[in-house]
Scaffold this motif. Structure first.
Motif, PDB file in Angstrom:
ATOM      1  N   UNK A   1       0.685  -1.036   0.133  1.00 60.77           N
ATOM      2  CA  UNK A   1      -0.125   0.108   0.147  1.00 60.77           C
ATOM      3  C   UNK A   1       0.734   1.183   0.061  1.00 60.77           C
ATOM      4  N   UNK A   2       0.421   2.407  -0.737  1.00 57.60           N
ATOM      5  CA  UNK A   2       1.267   3.528  -0.638  1.00 57.60           C
ATOM      6  C   UNK A   2       1.320   3.992   0.813  1.00 57.60           C
ATOM      7  N   UNK A   3       2.219   4.780   1.105  1.00 56.99           N
ATOM      8  CA  UNK A   3       2.534   5.367   2.449  1.00 56.99           C
ATOM      9  C   UNK A   3       1.562   6.509   2.282  1.00 56.99           C
ATOM     10  N   UNK A   4       0.813   6.538   3.593  1.00 55.99           N
ATOM     11  CA  UNK A   4      -0.241   7.507   3.845  1.00 55.99           C
ATOM     12  C   UNK A   4      -1.564   7.108   3.380  1.00 55.99           C
ATOM     13  N   UNK A   5      -1.653   6.154   2.807  1.00 58.36           N
ATOM     14  CA  UNK A   5      -2.992   5.464   2.269  1.00 58.36           C
ATOM     15  C   UNK A   5      -3.762   5.106   3.695  1.00 58.36           C
TER      16      UNK A   5
ATOM     17  N   UNK B   1      -6.064   3.127   5.541  1.00 56.28           N
ATOM     18  CA  UNK B   1      -6.111   1.644   5.730  1.00 56.28           C
ATOM     19  C   UNK B   1      -7.429   1.013   6.155  1.00 56.28           C
ATOM     20  N   UNK B   2      -8.643   1.495   5.623  1.00 49.90           N
ATOM     21  CA  UNK B   2      -9.926   1.344   5.935  1.00 49.90           C
ATOM     22  C   UNK B   2     -10.754   0.708   4.657  1.00 49.90           C
ATOM     23  N   UNK B   3     -11.351  -0.360   4.772  1.00 53.04           N
ATOM     24  CA  UNK B   3     -12.191  -0.775   3.626  1.00 53.04           C
ATOM     25  C   UNK B   3     -13.216   0.505   3.267  1.00 53.04           C
ATOM     26  N   UNK B   4     -13.677   0.638   1.988  1.00 56.44           N
ATOM     27  CA  UNK B   4     -14.926   1.459   1.600  1.00 56.44           C
ATOM     28  C   UNK B   4     -15.962   0.323   1.285  1.00 56.44           C
ATOM     29  N   UNK B   5     -17.012   0.240   2.308  1.00 53.50           N
ATOM     30  CA  UNK B   5     -18.099  -0.937   1.997  1.00 53.50           C
ATOM     31  C   UNK B   5     -19.361  -0.173   1.731  1.00 53.50           C
ATOM     32  N   UNK B   6     -20.343  -0.915   1.260  1.00 57.31           N
ATOM     33  CA  UNK B   6     -21.449  -0.145   0.628  1.00 57.31           C
ATOM     34  C   UNK B   6     -22.382   0.453   1.886  1.00 57.31           C
ATOM     35  N   UNK B   7     -22.225  -0.355   3.109  1.00 58.19           N
ATOM     36  CA  UNK B   7     -22.906   0.074   4.249  1.00 58.19           C
ATOM     37  C   UNK B   7     -22.221   1.112   5.032  1.00 58.19           C
TER      38      UNK B   7
ATOM     39  N   UNK C   1      -6.414  -5.235 -13.543  1.00 59.92           N
ATOM     40  CA  UNK C   1      -7.726  -5.673 -13.314  1.00 59.92           C
ATOM     41  C   UNK C   1      -9.030  -4.853 -12.670  1.00 59.92           C
ATOM     42  N   UNK C   2     -10.080  -5.040 -12.799  1.00 60.08           N
ATOM     43  CA  UNK C   2     -11.480  -4.454 -12.514  1.00 60.08           C
ATOM     44  C   UNK C   2     -11.497  -4.300 -10.843  1.00 60.08           C
ATOM     45  N   UNK C   3     -11.466  -3.336 -10.440  1.00 64.68           N
ATOM     46  CA  UNK C   3     -11.756  -2.939  -8.885  1.00 64.68           C
ATOM     47  C   UNK C   3     -12.753  -3.444  -8.579  1.00 64.68           C
ATOM     48  N   UNK C   4     -13.071  -4.364  -7.274  1.00 69.27           N
ATOM     49  CA  UNK C   4     -14.147  -4.997  -6.647  1.00 69.27           C
ATOM     50  C   UNK C   4     -13.926  -4.412  -5.508  1.00 69.27           C
TER      51      UNK C   4
ATOM     52  N   UNK D   1      -9.120   5.601   0.778  1.00 66.93           N
ATOM     53  CA  UNK D   1      -8.387   6.478  -0.163  1.00 66.93           C
ATOM     54  C   UNK D   1      -8.152   5.959  -1.969  1.00 66.93           C
ATOM     55  N   UNK D   2      -8.981   4.645  -2.255  1.00 64.99           N
ATOM     56  CA  UNK D   2      -9.215   4.283  -3.324  1.00 64.99           C
ATOM     57  C   UNK D   2      -8.198   3.111  -3.982  1.00 64.99           C
ATOM     58  N   UNK D   3      -7.472   2.702  -2.989  1.00 62.51           N
ATOM     59  CA  UNK D   3      -6.554   1.783  -3.419  1.00 62.51           C
ATOM     60  C   UNK D   3      -7.195   0.209  -3.380  1.00 62.51           C
ATOM     61  N   UNK D   4      -7.428  -0.418  -4.576  1.00 54.71           N
ATOM     62  CA  UNK D   4      -8.023  -1.555  -4.769  1.00 54.71           C
ATOM     63  C   UNK D   4      -7.391  -2.919  -3.690  1.00 54.71           C
ATOM     64  N   UNK D   5      -8.157  -3.621  -3.071  1.00 58.38           N
ATOM     65  CA  UNK D   5      -7.743  -4.582  -2.231  1.00 58.38           C
ATOM     66  C   UNK D   5      -7.934  -5.835  -2.937  1.00 58.38           C
ATOM     67  N   UNK D   6      -9.079  -5.779  -3.831  1.00 56.87           N
ATOM     68  CA  UNK D   6      -9.438  -6.636  -4.584  1.00 56.87           C
ATOM     69  C   UNK D   6      -9.918  -6.526  -5.967  1.00 56.87           C
ATOM     70  N   UNK D   7      -9.307  -7.149  -6.949  1.00 58.62           N
ATOM     71  CA  UNK D   7      -9.689  -6.996  -8.145  1.00 58.62           C
ATOM     72  C   UNK D   7      -9.819  -8.203  -9.132  1.00 58.62           C
ATOM     73  N   UNK D   8     -10.584  -8.046 -10.314  1.00 55.93           N
ATOM     74  CA  UNK D   8     -10.929  -9.247 -10.994  1.00 55.93           C
ATOM     75  C   UNK D   8     -10.564  -9.320 -12.644  1.00 55.93           C
ATOM     76  N   UNK D   9     -10.236 -10.236 -13.026  1.00 55.21           N
ATOM     77  CA  UNK D   9      -9.967 -10.080 -14.476  1.00 55.21           C
ATOM     78  C   UNK D   9     -10.667 -11.217 -15.165  1.00 55.21           C
ATOM     79  N   UNK D  10     -11.106 -11.118 -16.343  1.00 52.67           N
ATOM     80  CA  UNK D  10     -11.891 -12.088 -17.200  1.00 52.67           C
ATOM     81  C   UNK D  10     -10.908 -12.394 -18.300  1.00 52.67           C
ATOM     82  N   UNK D  11     -10.939 -13.794 -18.147  1.00 53.78           N
ATOM     83  CA  UNK D  11      -9.988 -14.666 -18.963  1.00 53.78           C
ATOM     84  C   UNK D  11     -10.420 -15.749 -19.606  1.00 53.78           C
ATOM     85  N   UNK D  12     -10.762 -15.769 -21.062  1.00 58.46           N
ATOM     86  CA  UNK D  12     -11.364 -16.949 -21.825  1.00 58.46           C
ATOM     87  C   UNK D  12     -12.670 -17.047 -21.057  1.00 58.46           C
TER      88      UNK D  12
END
Length: 412
Positions: free
Chosen positions: A314-318, A320-326, A342-345, A350-361
């Protein structure tokens, strides 16, 4: 002729749970597919002489049940009247054309252990053995009678032979015929009592252990391991989604049986052949979840590189809290990282992806960079009532696994 005793069995020297290993020679058909098997706390059994020993535990002690205790287990580790040695923990009997089987440890079939290694195989094998009709009532006595008849025939023939020839025949029979017969009988059992095949479709979530590093209560060491390395609750929670989890010792085995393949905290990297097999698995519709963090990033990235993703610090100064829908704040674990590509999930505030997804085949790959979030130290063990934080972590898991299994839009 089958009877459970009012006691509890433990490993003799340390008083721990016991491990069972099926015999290499002539295992009962019910246990022939079992790996090394962790028993919870069985009772011992007394059986009639014509019963079949299914599971014989060795190096055990049996303590009388104590009904003054909440769990009925004895409060003292030893007693003068305790029994010790080999003890029956499973037995079976043929009764006319029907069959009866008993197993002295119902705990291993509870939800929290049902899909741990060995438990599905044992349940299926018990049912498969029972789901037969004896071709001949009391067939064991027919076999014994045939053996006696052949012995008498051999004796009559042997009387006409010289002593040295007779000894030679006996030695050859012992050194060749007996081992061949034993191996042949074992092979016949494995063919006749193969594990039942799948009859209906289900989502298979397969966890590989060749490269992943996590503990499970399928051994004494795993049962006693700290919660920080245990993935039991994450695995069991898949059952809440009506998915069937399984654990495989090699990556090759996992690839053959998975709809969703999970690699968790890899401690080493696969070779080029295995990377190619993973790519083929995904291209043909499989879904891959790689869970790592800043400490396991190098090995995790070996699985992710060919899909254009990586786990990075993670970038320094980011924040460290999830952004969740609730809008609930949920802190990352200390070794949490970010995913590049990948696509951010799931992202941090602060906008840093913790989980991302890529479609392949026809399939896809998800990278999750905070694997500590899903360990038992975070999710809690399977028997506790989850607090608000653990409920939130559980919902993240449920949304992620639904997304991978059903390819639906996640509700993070």
């Amino acid at each position: 002729g089958l009877r459970f005793n009012h006691d509890a069995t433990y490993e003799l020297t340390k008083g721990e749970l016991s491990m069972y290993e099926p015999p290499a020679m002539l295992p009962h058909p019910i246990v022939q597919h079992l790996p090394l098997f962790l028993v919870a706390t069985s009772s011992s059994m007394d059986v009639a002489v014509n019963s079949e020993a299914v599971i014989t535990g060795y190096g055990l002690k049996a303590m009388a049940a104590d009904y003054s205790q909440d769990n009925f287990f004895p409060a003292v580790p030893n007693a003068p009247d305790m029994e010790f040695g080999p003890m029956l923990q499973g037995a079976a009997s043929r009764y006319g054309r029907g069959r009866v089987a008993a197993f002295a440890d119902s705990t291993v079939f509870s939800n929290f252990w049902m899909f741990m290694p060995g438990k599905p195989e044992l349940a299926l094998s018990y049912m498969d053995w029972l789901n037969r009709e004896n071709a001949v009532p009391n067939s064991r006595w027919v076999v014994i009678g045939l053996a006696l008849l052949l012995s008498m025939l051999a004796w009559r023939i042997g009387r006409r032979l010289s002593f040295d020839r007779w000894v030679t025949i006996i030695l050859l029979a012992g050194l060749v015929a007996v081992p061949v017969a034993i191996r042949g009988y074992g092979l016949m059992n494995r063919v006749a009592y193969a594990l039942p095949s799948v009859r209906s479709e289900f989502v298979s979530v397969c966890f590989e252990r060749e490269y992943s590093e996590f503990t499970l209560p399928d051994s004494i060491e795993g049962f006693m391991a700290p919660a920080t390395g245990s993935l039991q609750t994450f695995i069991v929670w898949n059952q809440r989604l009506a998915y069937v989890p399984s654990i495989r010792d090699t990556l090759d085995e996992a690839l053959r049986g998975a709809d969703v393949l999970v690699v968790a905290n890899p401690a080493s990297a696969p070779d080029s052949r295995e990377i190619e097999l993973v790519g083929q698995f995904v291209a043909e519709g499989g879904r891959l979840l790689v869970m790592g963090d800043s400490e396991t990033a190098d090995s995790a990235n070996a699985f992710l590189d060919s899909f254009g993703m990586s786990i990075e610090p993670l970038a320094s100064g980011g924040v460290r809290v999830y952004r969740l829908s609730d809008a609930q704040e949920l802190a990352l674990t200390p070794s949490g990282a970010t995913v590049v590509g990948g696509e951010e999930l799931i992202t941090t505030v602060s906008g840093e992806p913790v989980c991302s997804y890529v479609r392949s085949g026809d399939g896809g790959v998800a990278a999750f960079a905070d694997s500590g979030l899903f360990m038992d130290s975070s999710l809690g063990n399977v028997s506790r009532v989850p607090d608000d934080r653990q409920m939130t972590v559980s919902r993240i898991e449920f949304d992620l696994m639904r997304f991978l299994a059903d390819d639906t839009t996640p509700g993070f």
